[in-house]
Write a protein that holds these residues in place. Sequence first.
Motif, PDB file in Angstrom:
ATOM      1  N   CYS A 152      12.297 -24.287  40.432  1.00  0.00           N
ATOM      2  CA  CYS A 152      12.921 -24.097  39.118  1.00  0.00           C
ATOM      3  C   CYS A 152      11.814 -23.898  38.084  1.00  0.00           C
ATOM      4  O   CYS A 152      11.242 -24.853  37.557  1.00  0.00           O
ATOM      5  CB  CYS A 152      13.792 -25.298  38.762  1.00  0.00           C
ATOM      6  N   SER A 153      11.508 -22.650  37.779  1.00  0.00           N
ATOM      7  CA  SER A 153      10.386 -22.313  36.908  1.00  0.00           C
ATOM      8  C   SER A 153      10.805 -22.308  35.442  1.00  0.00           C
ATOM      9  O   SER A 153      11.884 -21.809  35.094  1.00  0.00           O
ATOM     10  CB  SER A 153       9.844 -20.933  37.305  1.00  0.00           C
ATOM     11  N   ILE A 155      13.204 -35.580  38.886  1.00  0.00           N
ATOM     12  CA  ILE A 155      14.191 -35.075  39.853  1.00  0.00           C
ATOM     13  C   ILE A 155      13.540 -34.877  41.220  1.00  0.00           C
ATOM     14  O   ILE A 155      14.121 -35.219  42.255  1.00  0.00           O
ATOM     15  CB  ILE A 155      14.811 -33.763  39.340  1.00  0.00           C
ATOM     16  N   ARG A 156      12.330 -34.354  41.228  1.00  0.00           N
ATOM     17  CA  ARG A 156      11.599 -34.132  42.481  1.00  0.00           C
ATOM     18  C   ARG A 156      11.375 -35.446  43.226  1.00  0.00           C
ATOM     19  O   ARG A 156      11.684 -35.569  44.419  1.00  0.00           O
ATOM     20  CB  ARG A 156      10.259 -33.460  42.162  1.00  0.00           C
ATOM     21  N   TRP A 157      10.829 -36.435  42.524  1.00  0.00           N
ATOM     22  CA  TRP A 157      10.496 -37.695  43.185  1.00  0.00           C
ATOM     23  C   TRP A 157      11.740 -38.481  43.589  1.00  0.00           C
ATOM     24  O   TRP A 157      11.740 -39.156  44.622  1.00  0.00           O
ATOM     25  CB  TRP A 157       9.591 -38.525  42.279  1.00  0.00           C
ATOM     26  N   LYS A 158      12.809 -38.389  42.802  1.00  0.00           N
ATOM     27  CA  LYS A 158      14.066 -39.040  43.187  1.00  0.00           C
ATOM     28  C   LYS A 158      14.657 -38.390  44.436  1.00  0.00           C
ATOM     29  O   LYS A 158      15.209 -39.067  45.301  1.00  0.00           O
ATOM     30  CB  LYS A 158      15.069 -38.965  42.034  1.00  0.00           C
ATOM     31  N   GLU A 159      14.546 -37.055  44.529  1.00  0.00           N
ATOM     32  CA  GLU A 159      15.063 -36.328  45.687  1.00  0.00           C
ATOM     33  C   GLU A 159      14.388 -36.792  46.977  1.00  0.00           C
ATOM     34  O   GLU A 159      15.043 -37.031  47.998  1.00  0.00           O
ATOM     35  CB  GLU A 159      14.864 -34.819  45.492  1.00  0.00           C
ATOM     36  N   ASP A 173       3.566 -27.089  43.497  1.00  0.00           N
ATOM     37  CA  ASP A 173       3.636 -27.390  42.074  1.00  0.00           C
ATOM     38  C   ASP A 173       4.801 -28.341  41.818  1.00  0.00           C
ATOM     39  O   ASP A 173       5.723 -28.455  42.630  1.00  0.00           O
ATOM     40  CB  ASP A 173       3.826 -26.103  41.267  1.00  0.00           C
ATOM     41  N   VAL A 174       4.765 -28.993  40.656  1.00  0.00           N
ATOM     42  CA  VAL A 174       5.814 -29.957  40.308  1.00  0.00           C
ATOM     43  C   VAL A 174       7.197 -29.324  40.380  1.00  0.00           C
ATOM     44  O   VAL A 174       8.161 -29.951  40.844  1.00  0.00           O
ATOM     45  CB  VAL A 174       5.557 -30.539  38.903  1.00  0.00           C
ATOM     46  N   ASP A 175       7.322 -28.061  39.940  1.00  0.00           N
ATOM     47  CA  ASP A 175       8.650 -27.438  39.871  1.00  0.00           C
ATOM     48  C   ASP A 175       9.112 -26.844  41.201  1.00  0.00           C
ATOM     49  O   ASP A 175      10.169 -26.226  41.274  1.00  0.00           O
ATOM     50  CB  ASP A 175       8.694 -26.378  38.769  1.00  0.00           C
ATOM     51  N   GLU A 176       8.329 -27.024  42.271  1.00  0.00           N
ATOM     52  CA  GLU A 176       8.733 -26.621  43.617  1.00  0.00           C
ATOM     53  C   GLU A 176       9.175 -27.888  44.364  1.00  0.00           C
ATOM     54  O   GLU A 176       8.350 -28.704  44.764  1.00  0.00           O
ATOM     55  CB  GLU A 176       7.564 -25.938  44.338  1.00  0.00           C
ATOM     56  N   ILE A 177      10.472 -28.045  44.517  1.00  0.00           N
ATOM     57  CA  ILE A 177      11.053 -29.302  44.992  1.00  0.00           C
ATOM     58  C   ILE A 177      11.551 -29.155  46.422  1.00  0.00           C
ATOM     59  O   ILE A 177      12.579 -28.513  46.672  1.00  0.00           O
ATOM     60  CB  ILE A 177      12.220 -29.736  44.090  1.00  0.00           C
ATOM     61  N   GLU A 234       5.781 -31.632  32.904  1.00  0.00           N
ATOM     62  CA  GLU A 234       7.127 -31.481  33.468  1.00  0.00           C
ATOM     63  C   GLU A 234       7.751 -32.834  33.815  1.00  0.00           C
ATOM     64  O   GLU A 234       8.011 -33.129  34.997  1.00  0.00           O
ATOM     65  CB  GLU A 234       7.066 -30.599  34.725  1.00  0.00           C
ATOM     66  N   VAL A 235       8.024 -33.663  32.813  1.00  0.00           N
ATOM     67  CA  VAL A 235       8.534 -35.016  33.050  1.00  0.00           C
ATOM     68  C   VAL A 235       9.902 -34.979  33.734  1.00  0.00           C
ATOM     69  O   VAL A 235      10.137 -35.694  34.720  1.00  0.00           O
ATOM     70  CB  VAL A 235       8.617 -35.808  31.722  1.00  0.00           C
ATOM     71  N   ASP A 236      10.819 -34.160  33.235  1.00  0.00           N
ATOM     72  CA  ASP A 236      12.178 -34.119  33.795  1.00  0.00           C
ATOM     73  C   ASP A 236      12.173 -33.624  35.236  1.00  0.00           C
ATOM     74  O   ASP A 236      12.811 -34.220  36.119  1.00  0.00           O
ATOM     75  CB  ASP A 236      13.078 -33.225  32.938  1.00  0.00           C
ATOM     76  N   ILE A 237      11.492 -32.526  35.487  1.00  0.00           N
ATOM     77  CA  ILE A 237      11.488 -31.942  36.834  1.00  0.00           C
ATOM     78  C   ILE A 237      10.772 -32.855  37.825  1.00  0.00           C
ATOM     79  O   ILE A 237      11.198 -32.995  38.987  1.00  0.00           O
ATOM     80  CB  ILE A 237      10.841 -30.540  36.812  1.00  0.00           C
ATOM     81  N   LEU A 238       9.690 -33.511  37.392  1.00  0.00           N
ATOM     82  CA  LEU A 238       9.000 -34.430  38.300  1.00  0.00           C
ATOM     83  C   LEU A 238       9.897 -35.615  38.659  1.00  0.00           C
ATOM     84  O   LEU A 238       9.896 -36.079  39.806  1.00  0.00           O
ATOM     85  CB  LEU A 238       7.703 -34.922  37.675  1.00  0.00           C
TER      86      LEU A 238
END
Length: 389
Positions: free
Chosen positions: A292-293, A129-133, A218-222, A123-127
């Motif tokens: 975002c699953s 966004i998560r880390w930037k947030e 999980d990565v997609d839980e931001i 999940e490169v894109d979602i990770l």
Amino acid sequence: MIMSEGYYNSKKSDDLCGDVCSQQGTRAALSMSRLRCILRGLDFKTHIFLFVVVPMGIFCVYFHGLKISYFLRPLWESPPRPFHEIPHYYHENVSMETLCRLHGWGIRESPRRVFDAVLFSNEVDILTIRWKEMHPYVTHYVVLESNSTFTGLPKPLIFASNRDVFRFVETRLTYGVIGGRFKKGENPFVEEAYQRVALDRLLKIAGIEDDDLLIMSDVDEIPSAHTINLLRWCDDIPPVLHLQMRNYLYSFEFFLDNQSWRASVHRYQTGRTCYAHYRQADVLLSDAGWHCSFCFRLISEFIFKMKAYSHNDRIRFAHYLSRNRIQDVICKGADLFDMLPEEYTFKDIIGKMGPIPHSYSAVHLPSYLLNNAEKYKFLLPGNCRRESD
């Protein structure tokens, strides 16, 4: 001999099968003869039941067995006990001291350190966004990657090959690699648990200490940035706090519900805190982020996730992996596995059946996503078409 009226004679005068036993022939021939005799003795309704109803039942169970079991779930599984939900207060113009007080907590003289730890798959894109947030408030990022999926399939080290994408966290990053066990046929949750235990060890290498905040998700839980900032500044927060998140599927166009709760924040305790992804407390902080699953850019990423994650048994038929079908399902907001909703009452199951309604609101989403809308337009309303590989 005179027979009295009403006498019942159990012997049939027109015995249809009386000659079967006296027939000479092979065992197969005798078996067929007996079968014909049995069928001749059945009425029309029984024939309909045997040759129409029974085959249709077998057909339905074979093709829709999982859907039937999900629909009947209220009969064999009770709903979990409800969470104690904490109201979540936030406004950018309200001081941190006031926000902590509104939640019933005090305020610290200095914020806690925050560790964000994840298992990474693809999940490169979602990770990003998560880390930037959470970037302004996270002290250290910990990521563990395996060369095996939970289902025992070989996997390239995708994070390692995209390390430049995450150079903005390089000085705060501990990255680990674990070799897969590649045990085919094993329950995928065993491999998942094995990797989570390894993540515990990696956290110690990263230098986590007692009373640091540890984000388990999980990565997609931001988690939202203001949620993490609140929890690092407030005193007397619960030792384990689950985060309620807005549930989205495929993109932020398809809002499902507010029932995502597996993400959690822990005040780390040596020897007691273990990295897990199940319910660990009864306290839930309301509206604390986004889940975002299956929010991928490429169709190939959908296919990989479908085959790799712990619920891969839902791929009942090969055509579920068809690229055209997946694209069609995404734009409709339907279910990739043609499953029924995972609910505990018939009312909720029926209420959520069918595609998810489209939402055209992009309010209260991660700031980095909106600041880079063109790059991540596939995650925004009105952009369901995915890129070709």
